[in-house]
Design a protein around this motif. Structure first.
Motif, PDB file in Angstrom:
ATOM      1  N   UNK A  52       3.503  29.657 -15.106  1.00  0.00           N
ATOM      2  CA  UNK A  52       2.958  30.079 -16.092  1.00  0.00           C
ATOM      3  C   UNK A  52       1.699  29.755 -16.180  1.00  0.00           C
ATOM      4  N   UNK A  53       1.362  28.401 -16.468  1.00  0.00           N
ATOM      5  CA  UNK A  53       0.155  27.813 -16.525  1.00  0.00           C
ATOM      6  C   UNK A  53      -0.686  28.038 -15.567  1.00  0.00           C
ATOM      7  N   UNK A  54      -0.259  28.200 -14.330  1.00  0.00           N
ATOM      8  CA  UNK A  54      -0.856  28.576 -12.979  1.00  0.00           C
ATOM      9  C   UNK A  54      -1.576  30.101 -13.252  1.00  0.00           C
ATOM     10  N   UNK A  55      -0.896  30.803 -13.630  1.00  0.00           N
ATOM     11  CA  UNK A  55      -1.292  32.181 -13.733  1.00  0.00           C
ATOM     12  C   UNK A  55      -2.245  32.415 -14.554  1.00  0.00           C
ATOM     13  N   UNK A  56      -2.522  31.319 -15.556  1.00  0.00           N
ATOM     14  CA  UNK A  56      -3.635  31.601 -16.656  1.00  0.00           C
ATOM     15  C   UNK A  56      -4.913  30.863 -16.094  1.00  0.00           C
ATOM     16  N   UNK A  57      -4.666  30.147 -15.238  1.00  0.00           N
ATOM     17  CA  UNK A  57      -6.014  29.385 -14.567  1.00  0.00           C
ATOM     18  C   UNK A  57      -6.362  30.362 -13.321  1.00  0.00           C
ATOM     19  N   UNK A  58      -5.373  31.034 -12.682  1.00  0.00           N
ATOM     20  CA  UNK A  58      -5.822  31.791 -11.596  1.00  0.00           C
ATOM     21  C   UNK A  58      -6.442  33.119 -11.715  1.00  0.00           C
ATOM     22  N   UNK A  59      -5.972  33.764 -12.977  1.00  0.00           N
ATOM     23  CA  UNK A  59      -6.637  35.229 -13.064  1.00  0.00           C
ATOM     24  C   UNK A  59      -7.560  35.100 -14.401  1.00  0.00           C
ATOM     25  N   UNK A 136      -3.757  26.210 -28.413  1.00  0.00           N
ATOM     26  CA  UNK A 136      -2.877  24.639 -28.875  1.00  0.00           C
ATOM     27  C   UNK A 136      -1.816  24.415 -28.186  1.00  0.00           C
ATOM     28  N   UNK A 137      -0.816  25.755 -27.988  1.00  0.00           N
ATOM     29  CA  UNK A 137       0.483  25.493 -27.493  1.00  0.00           C
ATOM     30  C   UNK A 137       0.515  25.362 -26.003  1.00  0.00           C
ATOM     31  N   UNK A 138      -0.545  26.059 -25.364  1.00  0.00           N
ATOM     32  CA  UNK A 138      -1.169  25.679 -24.003  1.00  0.00           C
ATOM     33  C   UNK A 138      -1.401  24.361 -23.530  1.00  0.00           C
ATOM     34  N   UNK A 139      -2.145  23.624 -24.580  1.00  0.00           N
ATOM     35  CA  UNK A 139      -2.289  22.283 -24.443  1.00  0.00           C
ATOM     36  C   UNK A 139      -0.966  21.394 -24.427  1.00  0.00           C
ATOM     37  N   UNK A 140      -0.034  21.888 -25.342  1.00  0.00           N
ATOM     38  CA  UNK A 140       1.314  21.200 -25.419  1.00  0.00           C
ATOM     39  C   UNK A 140       2.219  21.488 -24.366  1.00  0.00           C
ATOM     40  N   UNK A 141       2.113  22.524 -23.512  1.00  0.00           N
ATOM     41  CA  UNK A 141       2.995  22.874 -22.514  1.00  0.00           C
ATOM     42  C   UNK A 141       2.334  22.242 -21.294  1.00  0.00           C
ATOM     43  N   UNK A 142       1.000  22.321 -21.167  1.00  0.00           N
ATOM     44  CA  UNK A 142       0.389  21.892 -20.114  1.00  0.00           C
ATOM     45  C   UNK A 142       0.575  20.102 -20.214  1.00  0.00           C
ATOM     46  N   UNK A 143       0.397  19.423 -21.245  1.00  0.00           N
ATOM     47  CA  UNK A 143       0.398  18.063 -21.003  1.00  0.00           C
ATOM     48  C   UNK A 143       1.772  17.566 -20.832  1.00  0.00           C
ATOM     49  N   UNK A 144       2.621  18.450 -21.248  1.00  0.00           N
ATOM     50  CA  UNK A 144       4.380  18.189 -20.902  1.00  0.00           C
ATOM     51  C   UNK A 144       4.574  18.156 -19.303  1.00  0.00           C
ATOM     52  N   UNK A 145       4.154  19.266 -18.728  1.00  0.00           N
ATOM     53  CA  UNK A 145       4.280  19.215 -17.360  1.00  0.00           C
ATOM     54  C   UNK A 145       3.324  18.376 -16.394  1.00  0.00           C
ATOM     55  N   UNK A 146       2.179  18.161 -17.090  1.00  0.00           N
ATOM     56  CA  UNK A 146       1.084  17.405 -16.112  1.00  0.00           C
ATOM     57  C   UNK A 146       1.289  15.905 -15.965  1.00  0.00           C
ATOM     58  N   UNK A 147       2.440  15.487 -16.733  1.00  0.00           N
ATOM     59  CA  UNK A 147       3.184  14.200 -16.579  1.00  0.00           C
ATOM     60  C   UNK A 147       3.495  13.758 -15.007  1.00  0.00           C
ATOM     61  N   UNK A 148       3.693  14.886 -14.382  1.00  0.00           N
ATOM     62  CA  UNK A 148       3.997  14.977 -12.950  1.00  0.00           C
ATOM     63  C   UNK A 148       2.843  14.765 -12.147  1.00  0.00           C
ATOM     64  N   UNK A 149       2.458  13.882 -11.404  1.00  0.00           N
ATOM     65  CA  UNK A 149       1.162  13.644 -10.538  1.00  0.00           C
ATOM     66  C   UNK A 149       1.081  15.051  -9.625  1.00  0.00           C
ATOM     67  N   UNK A 150       2.339  15.395  -9.133  1.00  0.00           N
ATOM     68  CA  UNK A 150       2.381  16.452  -8.213  1.00  0.00           C
ATOM     69  C   UNK A 150       2.065  17.720  -8.952  1.00  0.00           C
ATOM     70  N   UNK A 151       2.570  17.759 -10.341  1.00  0.00           N
ATOM     71  CA  UNK A 151       1.949  19.159 -10.909  1.00  0.00           C
ATOM     72  C   UNK A 151       0.473  19.029 -11.234  1.00  0.00           C
ATOM     73  N   UNK A 152       0.186  17.933 -11.628  1.00  0.00           N
ATOM     74  CA  UNK A 152      -1.254  17.680 -12.132  1.00  0.00           C
ATOM     75  C   UNK A 152      -2.262  17.831 -10.843  1.00  0.00           C
ATOM     76  N   UNK A 153      -1.774  17.505  -9.581  1.00  0.00           N
ATOM     77  CA  UNK A 153      -2.710  17.773  -8.546  1.00  0.00           C
ATOM     78  C   UNK A 153      -2.751  19.238  -8.121  1.00  0.00           C
ATOM     79  N   UNK A 154      -1.455  19.971  -8.261  1.00  0.00           N
ATOM     80  CA  UNK A 154      -1.572  21.249  -7.963  1.00  0.00           C
ATOM     81  C   UNK A 154      -2.614  22.118  -8.990  1.00  0.00           C
ATOM     82  N   UNK A 155      -2.323  22.033 -10.136  1.00  0.00           N
ATOM     83  CA  UNK A 155      -3.078  22.593 -11.022  1.00  0.00           C
ATOM     84  C   UNK A 155      -4.442  22.539 -10.980  1.00  0.00           C
ATOM     85  N   UNK A 156      -4.928  21.301 -10.873  1.00  0.00           N
ATOM     86  CA  UNK A 156      -6.362  20.902 -10.554  1.00  0.00           C
ATOM     87  C   UNK A 156      -6.798  21.680  -9.264  1.00  0.00           C
TER      88      UNK A 156
END
Length: 477
Positions: A52-59, A136-156
């Motif tokens: 879901x977060x990826x779709x936001x940044x991709x589109x 702000x809820x996007x921030x909350x969701x992103x901060x939750x999943x970005x604790x994974x270095x793999x997901x953080x690297x993927x989204x960046x």
């Protein structure tokens, strides 16, 4: 003095004890945790949230704001589902999901909610409140999943590739020409014949704001990515994104870029200086400052378009863009004087309802053209104070975690450097602009804040260990 600063930035706040004692946390978080344990869908919750977060940044650069809103609503709904089905048990390693940044974000949302309730145009302010809530809820969701270095690297990496596509199209406009969709240059300026690129975003200032974090992250990616091919790709991204940003001829974008690059270089010297010889540990930072100053001076003196655009900053009312902003600021200050405590309510819809009552003739505006004035007019000085507090807490938290990563020699420090520098640059860009409020940029802003929050590592106290051991004994029995 240090103790006062720690209290102000909530560095010593016992968040884990609050979680255990909070009635709200115990009654809401994990309310349907039993259902989650038997749900096949929720076994993939992390993957779904990342999608879901990826779709936001991709589109975001290519689609309408309405579609971005739909995607943000989907992210918000999934975050609510995750919260309601979260595990009830207390685990120290999971305690870091709540940070001082989260508390200030929640406080800012609360102030905005009160400002909405007390707004003279409640229906219009409610529209802005809905948008703010989704961000702000996007921030909350992103901060939750970005604790994974793999997901953080993927989204960046995803954001950098999308930004590269945007930049390539912007460079194509520079070489082949593009029609100005609005009057972006003073007709009496020497730049009237110069193309200001805008790519898919339709506005050069907006494009500059979107690309600024990409320039910074692509620069630190040169250090973060390990193999030579990715490093060359990162260097290519940095050159292309930087060139496209410069060709927007956005003065705010240029200023933000300079501040962001300087912040990156300073923080890189700080992190890498542990490997420097004694001489370079002492003189690397002074030489860096002097080199940057010399480079900027040379650009202003010998590159005519840069000199003309730079000098227009100090032209006062002699530049049409400056004159327009000054007249808007005069009207906005009067708006703030009439409602100084909690403002008129969040969002440009509320602003458009109230501003015509104060505007000077012929100076229509959709915003305050300054992030500080915009926050003050929307949520008053209370909201502005909260935002400044949030920024102080965010930067302090980022620098604290950067110090920790420096000691361990982790490559993750480079992404943290990029997020901190991108926030600095975006703030400078929006001192005399408000592209920060556009979805393409606001989503990236909260993405950077979420990256900083994701590195938060609260110290595990004795009470934390006792609580965890008690849970283990209970599980064994």
């Amino acid at each position: 003095m240090n103790s006062v600063w720690q209290q102000f930035t909530l560095s010593s706040l016992p968040l884990q004890e609050w979680r255990r004692a909070s009635y709200l946390h115990r009654s809401v978080v994990g309310l349907f945790s039993t259902w989650r344990q038997g749900s096949w869908l929720m076994q993939w919750s992390e993957v779904l949230a990342t999608l879901l977060v990826s779709l936001v940044f991709a589109l975001a650069p290519f689609v309408s704001n309405d579609l971005i809103g739909v995607l943000l609503f989907a992210c918000a709904s999934f975050w609510v589902l995750l919260t309601l089905t979260d595990e009830r048990r207390y685990e120290p390693e999971r305690a870091n999901t709540l940070t001082p940044i989260h508390l200030l974000v929640l406080l800012y949302w609360g102030i905005s909610t009160v400002a909405t309730a007390l707004s003279p145009v409640k229906a219009a302010a409610f529209v802005g409140w809905q948008k703010l809530t989704l961000y702000l809820v996007l921030f909350a969701l992103a901060a939750r999943i970005l604790r994974s270095p793999r997901i953080r690297s993927w989204l960046i990496t995803l954001y950098l590739h999308v930004a590269l596509i945007v930049s390539i199209y912007g460079l194509q406009q520079w070489f082949y020409g593009a029609n100005a969709l609005a009057t972006w240059v003073d007709t009496q300026s020497n730049l009237t014949r110069i193309t200001r690129v805008y790519s898919y975003l339709g506005n050069p200032n907006l494009l500059a704001g979107y690309l600024l974090p990409a320039v910074v992250l692509s620069l630190v990616a040169v250090f973060a990515w390990q193999r030579w091919v990715p490093k060359l790709l990162a260097l290519t991204m940095f050159v292309v994104n930087s060139a496209c940003l410069v060709l927007t001829f956005s003065r705010g974008g240029w200023m933000g870029l300079l501040v962001a690059i300087f912040a990156v270089l300073v923080l890189l010297v700080y992190v890498l200086s542990v490997h420097f010889p004694a001489f370079w540990r002492t003189w690397s930072l002074p030489l860096l400052v002097g080199g940057v100053a010399l480079l900027l001076t040379g650009g202003v003196l010998f590159v005519e378009p840069i000199r003309d655009r730079f000098l227009s900053i100090f032209a006062g009312r002699g530049d049409s863009s400056n004159n327009f902003r000054i007249n808007v600021w005069i009207a906005v200050i009067e708006m703030i004087k009439d409602r100084p405590i909690l403002g008129i309510g969040p969002g440009n819809t509320a602003f458009n309802k109230i501003y015509p009552l104060y505007q000077l003739p012929r100076y229509n505006a959709l915003s305050a053209y300054s992030i500080l004035l915009e926050v003050a007019v929307e949520t008053g000085f209370v909201g502005l104070a909260c935002l400044l507090w949030l920024l102080a807490v965010t930067f302090n938290s980022g620098l604290q975690q950067l110090r920790r990563l420096r000691q361990t020699g982790s490559r993750e420090a480079f992404w943290l450097i990029g997020a901190i520098a991108a926030l600095f640059g975006t703030l400078v860009h929006n001192i005399a602009d408000t592209v920060w409020y556009r979805p393409e940029i606001n989503t990236i802003w909260w993405f950077m804040v979420a990256i900083i929050a994701s590195y938060y590592a609260a110290p595990v106290t004795r009470s934390d260990l006792l609580a965890n051991s008690s849970f283990d004994r209970g599980s064994t029995n």
